[in-house]
Design a protein around this motif. Structure first.
Motif, PDB file in Angstrom:
ATOM      1  N   ARG A 249       1.842   4.236   8.516  1.00  0.00           N
ATOM      2  CA  ARG A 249       2.334   3.771   7.222  1.00  0.00           C
ATOM      3  C   ARG A 249       2.298   4.896   6.182  1.00  0.00           C
ATOM      4  O   ARG A 249       3.244   5.073   5.397  1.00  0.00           O
TER       5      ARG A 249
ATOM      6  N   GLU B 236      -6.910  -7.378  13.515  1.00  0.00           N
ATOM      7  CA  GLU B 236      -6.817  -6.108  14.254  1.00  0.00           C
ATOM      8  C   GLU B 236      -8.184  -5.475  14.491  1.00  0.00           C
ATOM      9  O   GLU B 236      -9.131  -5.710  13.769  1.00  0.00           O
TER      10      GLU B 236
ATOM     11  N   CYS C 232      -2.204   2.172  12.603  1.00  0.00           N
ATOM     12  CA  CYS C 232      -1.182   1.523  11.771  1.00  0.00           C
ATOM     13  C   CYS C 232      -1.106   2.210  10.411  1.00  0.00           C
ATOM     14  O   CYS C 232      -0.031   2.543   9.918  1.00  0.00           O
ATOM     15  N   LEU C 233      -2.271   2.431   9.816  1.00  0.00           N
ATOM     16  CA  LEU C 233      -2.300   3.041   8.488  1.00  0.00           C
ATOM     17  C   LEU C 233      -1.760   4.456   8.504  1.00  0.00           C
ATOM     18  O   LEU C 233      -1.042   4.885   7.604  1.00  0.00           O
TER      19      LEU C 233
ATOM     20  N   ARG D  24       0.835  -1.214   0.000  1.00  0.00           N
ATOM     21  CA  ARG D  24       0.000   0.000   0.000  1.00  0.00           C
ATOM     22  C   ARG D  24       0.866   1.259   0.000  1.00  0.00           C
ATOM     23  O   ARG D  24       0.543   2.245  -0.685  1.00  0.00           O
TER      24      ARG D  24
ATOM     25  N   CYS E  20      -4.854  -7.611   7.950  1.00  0.00           N
ATOM     26  CA  CYS E  20      -5.671  -6.867   8.922  1.00  0.00           C
ATOM     27  C   CYS E  20      -6.880  -7.629   9.445  1.00  0.00           C
ATOM     28  O   CYS E  20      -7.846  -7.018   9.905  1.00  0.00           O
TER      29      CYS E  20
ATOM     30  N   CYS F  83      -5.988  -0.552  13.196  1.00  0.00           N
ATOM     31  CA  CYS F  83      -5.808  -0.362  11.752  1.00  0.00           C
ATOM     32  C   CYS F  83      -5.619   1.113  11.412  1.00  0.00           C
ATOM     33  O   CYS F  83      -4.763   1.474  10.627  1.00  0.00           O
TER      34      CYS F  83
END
Ligand code: 5AD
Ligand code: FES
Length: 343
Positions: free
Chosen positions: A326, A314, A322-323, A279, A311, A319
């Motif tokens: 990221r 989670e 985390c995203l 991603r 995912c 999420c």
């Protein structure tokens, strides 16, 4: 060599032959990515929009040869979420910063138009400042109209492949490409913001078919274009076909960004599944949306279109966090925004 990429960017008429060279990686890959990123920054800055995905049913009456929740997969553990559960997902999502919810499911007859409208109206009442996106497959224009009047304003329906012959190889007789395309035109006419898209590297796909996908999208001019690599699932007739390639998917994202500068292009879960940083690479290649899962943790593993989906263990909050990290790790910013298209 980056002559073709430059031509693509300048919106000069690019021929099918030239597109084929680009799709197959015949131009400077770094340059393609750089230009795509520059165009995304011009239109969207460093903002990354987010959609909360609620996979509310994995029952499906269809039997697409590539899909893990196809009717014939008797090993799939089936589930449905009720209205209260869906509303709770939206409430939690709202608190986490989601301003748009995507209700996605198989084509499940249990959810009649009355039930869908009831759910949509309830989400609308609870979240007046949010966009409501549906992704329920093919319906009649009347049904689409009813959902719209109930409060839905976006619809995602990938065309999957724009080539008749290829469509036949991926789907049983009961489904038709013409019908699918008609649904997209109907949705557009009603006033929905629409999303379409296709898989990269699906069985029997040829570069020519990808050119047709791009040409169809040029006609349709959708607000969102979602693509991801084809990923195998062992309980389908396509179990022996290899996964699509990340490199080609990234290349297609960049080509899409240059051809459709305004478009919302997600860095999809399938891309994150094929590579741990898929991603992030997608964002760097020109994508500007991420669509994390808001479904209750208990059912996430059951919505398995393909194997090894990320995912699934989670919570929604994990999420989102985390995203957000990221996205930041590659220099962009996850924002709290309804995330409309910028035409
Ligand atoms: N691999 C990758 N993507 C898939 N989809 C369905 N099955 C697979 C698979 N095996 C995609 C389709 C569908 C979207 C919800 O997921 O493009 O439209
Ligand atoms: Fe879901 Fe990282 S995005 S855990």
């Amino acid at each position: 060599m980056s002559e073709l990429t430059a031509r693509l960017q300048q919106e000069q008429d690019i021929s099918d032959e030239e597109l084929i060279v680009l799709i197959e990686g015949g131009d400077d890959q770094e340059d393609l990515k750089k230009r795509a990123d520059a165009v995304r920054r011009e239109h969207y800055g460093i903002e990354v929009y987010t959609r909360g995905l609620i996979e509310f049913t994995n029952y499906c009456k269809n039997d697409c040869y590539y899909c893990g929740i196809r009717r014939s997969n008797t090993l799939a553990d089936r589930y449905r979420l009720d209205k209260e559960t869906i509303l709770a997902c939206c409430k939690e999502g709202y608190e986490l910063g989601f301003r748009t919810f995507v209700l996605q499911g198989g084509e499940d007859g249990y959810y009649t138009d009355d039930r869908i409208c009831d759910i949509v109206a309830a989400i609308r009442a609870q979240n007046p400042d949010c966009a409501i996106t549906l992704s329920l497959g093919e319906k009649t224009k009347e049904s689409f109209q009813r959902y719209y009047e109930a409060g839905a304003n976006r619809y995602l329906l990938r065309h999957e492949t724009a080539d008749e012959e290829h469509y036949r190889m991926l789907h049983p007789e009961s489904l038709s490409l013409q019908k699918r395309k008609q649904c997209l035109w109907d949705l557009k006419e009603i006033g929905y913001q629409i999303g379409s898209g296709f898989m990269v590297g699906s069985p029997y796909q040829k570069t020519e078919y990808l050119v047709e996908d791009l040409r169809f999208l040029q006609k349709l001019s959708p607000d969102m274009i979602g693509i991801g690599p084809y990923l195998t699932h062992k309980e389908t007739p396509f179990k022996d076909f290899p996964n699509g390639s990340m490199e080609q998917t990234l290349r297609m994202i960049s080509i899409l960004r240059l051809m459709f500068p305004y478009a919302l292009i997600p860095a999809t879960t399938a891309l994150g599944t094929i590579h741990p940083r898929g991603r992030e690479f997608g964002l760097q290649a020109g994508a500007n949306v991420v669509m994390p899962n808001l479904s209750p943790t208990g059912v996430r593993k059951l919505y398995q279109l393909y194997e090894n989906k990320i995912c699934t263990g989670e919570e929604a909050a994990e999420c989102r966090g985390c995203l957000s990290r990221r996205v930041a790790s590659v220099g962009y910013e996850l924002v709290v925004d309804v995330g409309d298209v910028k035409r």
